[in-house]
Design a protein around this motif. Structure first.
Motif, PDB file in Angstrom:
ATOM      1  N   ARG A 176       0.928  -1.290   0.015  1.00 47.07           N
ATOM      2  CA  ARG A 176       0.018   0.177  -0.111  1.00 47.07           C
ATOM      3  C   ARG A 176       0.720   1.336   0.244  1.00 47.07           C
ATOM      4  NH1 ARG A 176      -3.548   1.091   3.818  1.00 47.07           N
ATOM      5  NH2 ARG A 176      -5.219   1.427   2.462  1.00 47.07           N
ATOM      6  N   VAL A 177       0.754   2.134  -1.093  1.00 46.28           N
ATOM      7  CA  VAL A 177       1.498   3.210  -1.086  1.00 46.28           C
ATOM      8  C   VAL A 177       0.907   4.502  -1.166  1.00 46.28           C
ATOM      9  CG1 VAL A 177       3.391   4.467  -2.849  1.00 46.28           C
ATOM     10  CG2 VAL A 177       2.922   1.830  -2.943  1.00 46.28           C
ATOM     11  N   GLY A 178       0.987   5.138   0.075  1.00 47.90           N
ATOM     12  CA  GLY A 178       0.477   6.389   0.196  1.00 47.90           C
ATOM     13  C   GLY A 178       1.015   7.577  -0.206  1.00 47.90           C
ATOM     14  N   ILE A 179       0.250   8.189  -1.381  1.00 49.92           N
ATOM     15  CA  ILE A 179       0.762   9.369  -2.086  1.00 49.92           C
ATOM     16  C   ILE A 179       0.505  10.551  -1.191  1.00 49.92           C
ATOM     17  CG2 ILE A 179       0.609  10.803  -4.186  1.00 49.92           C
ATOM     18  CD1 ILE A 179      -0.326   8.073  -5.623  1.00 49.92           C
ATOM     19  N   LEU A 180       1.175  11.381  -0.532  1.00 52.99           N
ATOM     20  CA  LEU A 180       1.223  12.664  -0.061  1.00 52.99           C
ATOM     21  C   LEU A 180       1.741  13.882  -0.569  1.00 52.99           C
ATOM     22  CD1 LEU A 180       0.169  14.038   2.684  1.00 52.99           C
ATOM     23  CD2 LEU A 180       2.187  13.397   3.626  1.00 52.99           C
ATOM     24  N   ALA A 181       0.768  14.809  -1.193  1.00 51.63           N
ATOM     25  CA  ALA A 181       1.252  16.017  -1.839  1.00 51.63           C
ATOM     26  C   ALA A 181       1.539  17.191  -0.785  1.00 51.63           C
ATOM     27  CB  ALA A 181       0.194  16.339  -2.791  1.00 51.63           C
ATOM     28  N   ASN A 182       2.063  18.092  -1.037  1.00 48.06           N
ATOM     29  CA  ASN A 182       2.421  19.134  -0.002  1.00 48.06           C
ATOM     30  C   ASN A 182       2.575  20.347  -0.831  1.00 48.06           C
ATOM     31  OD1 ASN A 182       5.269  20.389   1.443  1.00 48.06           O
ATOM     32  ND2 ASN A 182       3.418  20.622   2.104  1.00 48.06           N
ATOM     33  N   ARG A 187      -4.380  22.494  -5.805  1.00 46.80           N
ATOM     34  CA  ARG A 187      -6.018  22.098  -5.710  1.00 46.80           C
ATOM     35  C   ARG A 187      -6.043  20.774  -6.660  1.00 46.80           C
ATOM     36  NH1 ARG A 187      -4.910  25.103  -2.452  1.00 46.80           N
ATOM     37  NH2 ARG A 187      -6.197  27.262  -1.797  1.00 46.80           N
ATOM     38  N   GLU A 188      -7.552  20.232  -6.150  1.00 44.42           N
ATOM     39  CA  GLU A 188      -7.579  18.873  -6.923  1.00 44.42           C
ATOM     40  C   GLU A 188      -7.974  19.340  -8.174  1.00 44.42           C
ATOM     41  OE1 GLU A 188      -7.209  15.845  -5.508  1.00 44.42           O
ATOM     42  OE2 GLU A 188      -6.305  17.259  -4.059  1.00 44.42           O
ATOM     43  N   PRO A 189      -7.863  18.232  -9.252  1.00 43.29           N
ATOM     44  CA  PRO A 189      -8.318  18.452 -10.646  1.00 43.29           C
ATOM     45  C   PRO A 189      -9.658  18.767 -10.746  1.00 43.29           C
ATOM     46  CG  PRO A 189      -6.941  16.501 -10.488  1.00 43.29           C
ATOM     47  CD  PRO A 189      -7.219  16.945  -9.152  1.00 43.29           C
ATOM     48  N   GLY A 190     -10.100  19.742 -11.771  1.00 39.25           N
ATOM     49  CA  GLY A 190     -11.521  20.279 -11.727  1.00 39.25           C
ATOM     50  C   GLY A 190     -11.918  21.265 -10.817  1.00 39.25           C
ATOM     51  N   SER A 191     -10.717  21.840  -9.947  1.00 42.07           N
ATOM     52  CA  SER A 191     -11.211  22.946  -9.001  1.00 42.07           C
ATOM     53  C   SER A 191     -11.039  24.313  -9.999  1.00 42.07           C
ATOM     54  CB  SER A 191     -10.056  23.086  -8.080  1.00 42.07           C
ATOM     55  OG  SER A 191      -9.985  21.989  -7.308  1.00 42.07           O
ATOM     56  N   ALA A 192     -11.904  25.318  -9.490  1.00 40.49           N
ATOM     57  CA  ALA A 192     -11.848  26.869  -9.917  1.00 40.49           C
ATOM     58  C   ALA A 192     -10.463  27.170  -9.211  1.00 40.49           C
ATOM     59  CB  ALA A 192     -12.965  27.333  -9.590  1.00 40.49           C
ATOM     60  N   LEU A 193      -9.564  27.167 -10.062  1.00 42.25           N
ATOM     61  CA  LEU A 193      -8.450  27.859  -9.575  1.00 42.25           C
ATOM     62  C   LEU A 193      -8.297  29.496  -9.328  1.00 42.25           C
ATOM     63  CD1 LEU A 193      -5.847  25.818 -11.847  1.00 42.25           C
ATOM     64  CD2 LEU A 193      -6.721  25.491  -9.894  1.00 42.25           C
ATOM     65  N   GLU A 194      -7.780  29.964  -8.444  1.00 38.68           N
ATOM     66  CA  GLU A 194      -7.327  31.290  -8.130  1.00 38.68           C
ATOM     67  C   GLU A 194      -6.173  31.753  -8.646  1.00 38.68           C
ATOM     68  OE1 GLU A 194      -9.710  33.333  -6.743  1.00 38.68           O
ATOM     69  OE2 GLU A 194     -11.204  31.902  -6.586  1.00 38.68           O
ATOM     70  N   PRO A 195      -5.645  32.800  -8.532  1.00 36.50           N
ATOM     71  CA  PRO A 195      -4.216  33.279  -9.053  1.00 36.50           C
ATOM     72  C   PRO A 195      -3.325  32.670  -8.122  1.00 36.50           C
ATOM     73  CG  PRO A 195      -5.700  35.125  -9.266  1.00 36.50           C
ATOM     74  CD  PRO A 195      -6.513  34.039  -8.683  1.00 36.50           C
ATOM     75  N   GLY A 196      -2.118  31.976  -8.535  1.00 34.16           N
ATOM     76  CA  GLY A 196      -1.295  31.386  -8.022  1.00 34.16           C
ATOM     77  C   GLY A 196      -1.465  30.050  -7.771  1.00 34.16           C
ATOM     78  N   ASN A 202      -0.033  15.060  -9.857  1.00 39.04           N
ATOM     79  CA  ASN A 202       0.962  13.923  -9.477  1.00 39.04           C
ATOM     80  C   ASN A 202       0.250  12.660  -8.992  1.00 39.04           C
ATOM     81  OD1 ASN A 202       3.591  14.773 -10.556  1.00 39.04           O
ATOM     82  ND2 ASN A 202       3.618  16.220  -8.793  1.00 39.04           N
ATOM     83  N   PRO A 203      -0.678  12.550  -8.314  1.00 44.71           N
ATOM     84  CA  PRO A 203      -1.448  11.603  -7.654  1.00 44.71           C
ATOM     85  C   PRO A 203      -1.845  10.592  -8.686  1.00 44.71           C
ATOM     86  CG  PRO A 203      -1.869  13.228  -6.219  1.00 44.71           C
ATOM     87  CD  PRO A 203      -1.015  13.950  -7.309  1.00 44.71           C
ATOM     88  N   GLU A 204      -2.551  11.300  -9.766  1.00 42.90           N
ATOM     89  CA  GLU A 204      -3.065  10.585 -10.735  1.00 42.90           C
ATOM     90  C   GLU A 204      -2.114   9.455 -11.381  1.00 42.90           C
ATOM     91  OE1 GLU A 204      -6.246  10.540 -10.799  1.00 42.90           O
ATOM     92  OE2 GLU A 204      -6.245  12.139  -9.270  1.00 42.90           O
ATOM     93  N   GLY A 205      -0.943  10.237 -11.933  1.00 41.56           N
ATOM     94  CA  GLY A 205      -0.421   9.511 -12.834  1.00 41.56           C
ATOM     95  C   GLY A 205       0.581   8.517 -11.815  1.00 41.56           C
ATOM     96  N   LEU A 206       1.095   9.079 -10.638  1.00 36.45           N
ATOM     97  CA  LEU A 206       1.814   8.127  -9.929  1.00 36.45           C
ATOM     98  C   LEU A 206       0.886   6.942  -9.457  1.00 36.45           C
ATOM     99  CD1 LEU A 206       3.723  10.723  -7.819  1.00 36.45           C
ATOM    100  CD2 LEU A 206       4.653   9.425  -9.712  1.00 36.45           C
ATOM    101  N   GLY A 207      -0.279   7.259  -9.284  1.00 38.74           N
ATOM    102  CA  GLY A 207      -1.081   6.048  -8.682  1.00 38.74           C
ATOM    103  C   GLY A 207      -1.289   4.966  -9.824  1.00 38.74           C
ATOM    104  N   ALA A 208      -1.468   5.432 -10.899  1.00 43.57           N
ATOM    105  CA  ALA A 208      -1.500   4.524 -12.123  1.00 43.57           C
ATOM    106  C   ALA A 208      -0.070   3.842 -12.345  1.00 43.57           C
ATOM    107  CB  ALA A 208      -1.834   5.237 -13.719  1.00 43.57           C
TER     108      ALA A 208
END
Length: 399
Positions: A176-182, A187-196, A202-208
Motif C-alpha cells: 500500500r503506497v500512500g501518496i502525500l502531496a504538499n 488544488r484537486e483536478p477540476g477545481s476553480a483555480l485562483e491566481p497562484g 502527480n497523484p493521478e499519474g503516480l497512482g497509475a
C-alpha cells in the motif's frame, strides 16, 4: 546517511531495505496485477491427450495415401466424449476440433476433403504426412514451470494458470503506497483555480504507475505548508507500507516533508541523489514502513518513480538497460547522472534507435505522452554524436 549519493548507491540501499510482504492465497479471478510468491507449475498437460485440430475424420494415414480412398465410418466422438474403441484398417471416426484422437488413428482428414454417404466415406485428397493432430502437451506438460516467482500476473498469466488447472494463486500482498502531496498552492483536478494556484496532478499519474507495478495506491491528500498539517496526514494513514511524499523535499523555507517524517520517527537512509532530474529524492525507514520522497515537479516525480519507486515496490529488483542509437547529438550531462525522456523505435533492420525529447524541463508532463524510455547519461560523460550508442531504460512498451 547524509550527503549526495549516486543512483547506484541509492538503488543498493533500497534493495537493502526491501519490503517483506506477507503471502496470501487468493482466487485466480482476483490475481490480475499481483506478484507471485511461488512459481506456477502445470497440474495437467495441455492438451491432456492428442486431439484433433480440425473438424473431420480420424483415420490411419496409410489408408489415405492415394486419392479416392473409401473408408467405413464407425461412429463419432464429439469433444469431451472420447471414443472407447479402436480405429482399424479402413475405418474412419467422425471427430471435431478438440476431440480426442482415438486409439489406432494417427491422422485427421478434414471434412472439406471428403464425401460421405451414410457410413461410406470417400477421401478425394492424398496425404503423405500425418496432419491436424495436436500432440499431448504441445502447449505445456504436467510439471512444467509456467510462471516464475516474483513476476506480475497479467492477462496471459491468468489464462495459462487457469489452463494449468489452478483455481487460486499464492501471491505477495500488494504494498500500500500512500501518496502525500504538499503545497498551499495545490488544488484537486477540476477545481476553480485562483491566481497562484495549480492543479495537483502527480497523484493521478503516480497512482497509475503504482497499480501497474503491483502496488495499491492510496491518496493521502494535500498537506499544507505546515509541520502540523504534514504530521496529521502521516498519523491518519494506518496500514501504509510505503509513504510517497511528493514535493517539499528541497531546502526552501516551506520544504518540510523530511523534518516532518523525522519527527514521526523515520530514520534517514539517504537525503539526496546525484541525478537529474530528481536531486531532492530521499529515503527513510521506520520498522517495516518506508518513505520515498520525490520532487514535486511532475517530470522529476515521474522519472524518479521509474528509477526508485518501482524497484522498491518490486522488492529491490534492478532493471536491465538496452542499447540504442541516438537519432541526434546529445550534450555532456554534467556532474549528475542524467535521464532524458525519449522515444525508442526499431528500425527496419531491427536496430533500436532513440530520440530524446527536445525540451527536458522538469516541469513538463507532455513529453511523457510519447516517451517510452529514458536515456541514461552517466555523470561527466562526453557528448554523444548522432548515431552513437546510448543506454536506455524502457518505461513503456516498444511500439
Amino acid at each position: 546517511m547524509s550527503g549526495l549519493i549516486s543512483v547506484d548507491e541509492a538503488l543498493a540501499l533500497l534493495a537493502q531495505h526491501a519490503l517483506t510482504l506477507p503471502v496470501q492465497t487468493i482466487p485466480l479471478a482476483a490475481a490480475l496485477g499481483a506478484r507471485l510468491a511461488t512459481p506456477v507449475t502445470a497440474k495437467v498437460s495441455r492438451p491432456p491427450a492428442a486431439v484433433s485440430a480440425m473438424d473431420g475424420y480420424a483415420v490411419q494415414l496409410s489408408d489415405v495415401g492415394a486419392p479416392g480412398a473409401r473408408l467405413r465410418v464407425i461412429g463419432d466422438a464429439p469433444a469431451g466424449r472420447p471414443f472407447a474403441g479402436t480405429v482399424g484398417k479402413g475405418d474412419a471416426l467422425r471427430i471435431f476440433t478438440g476431440s480426442v484422437i482415438p486409439e489406432g488413428a494417427d491422422h485427421v482428414v478434414i471434412q472439406e476433403d471428403v464425401d460421405r454417404n451414410d457410413d461410406t466415406l470417400v477421401c478425394h485428397k492424398a496425404y503423405d504426412t500425418a496432419q491436424f493432430v495436436r500432440a499431448i502437451g504441445i502447449d505445456f506438460a504436467e510439471g512444467d514451470e509456467l510462471l516464475s516467482a516474483g513476476c506480475l500476473v497479467g492477462p496471459a498469466g491468468l489464462s495459462i494458470a487457469a489452463a494449468a488447472n489452478h483455481g487460486t494463486l499464492s501471491i505477495y500482498r500488494r504494498p500500500r503506497v500512500g501518496i502525500l502531496a504538499n503545497g498551499d498552492e495545490l488544488r484537486e483536478p477540476g477545481s476553480a483555480l485562483e491566481p497562484g494556484q495549480i492543479v495537483n496532478s502527480n497523484p493521478e499519474g503516480l497512482g497509475a504507475l503504482i497499480r501497474q507495478w503491483g502496488g495499491e495506491p492510496v491518496d493521502l491528500g494535500v498537506a499544507d505548508d505546515a509541520m502540523d498539517s504534514i504530521r496529521t496526514r502521516i498519523g491518519a494513514a494506518p496500514g501504509i507500507d510505503i509513504f510517497l511524499p511528493v514535493g517539499g523535499a528541497s531546502v526552501g523555507d516551506h520544504d518540510l516533508m523530511r523534518p516532518a517524517f523525522a519527527d514521526a520517527g523515520f530514520t534517514p537512509v539517504f537525503e539526496k541523489v546525484a541525478v537529474k532530474p530528481g536531486k531532492p529524492t530521499w529515503f527513510s525507514t521506520r520498522g517495516d514502513r518506508r518513505v520515498l520522497g520525490l520532487p514535486g515537479n511532475p517530470a522529476s516525480a515521474f522519472v524518479c518513480a521509474h528509477l526508485f519507486l518501482r524497484p522498491l515496490i518490486e522488492g529491490g529488483m534492478r532493471r536491465a538497460l538496452l542499447n540504442a542509437r541516438s537519432v541526434s547529438a546529445l550534450p555532456g550531462p554534467g556532474r549528475r547522472e542524467t535521464y532524458l525522456r525519449a522515444c525508442v523505435h526499431a528500425d527496419t533492420d531491427g536496430v533500436l534507435s532513440v530520440e530524446a525529447a527536445v525540451n527536458q524541463d522538469s516541469s513538463l508532463i507532455r513529453p511523457f505522452l510519447t516517451a517510452n524510455a529514458l536515456i541514461r547519461r552517466l555523470a561527466d560523460a562526453p557528448p554523444v554524436a548522432a548515431g552513437d550508442l546510448v543506454e536506455v531504460l524502457m518505461i513503456a512498451p516498444l511500439e
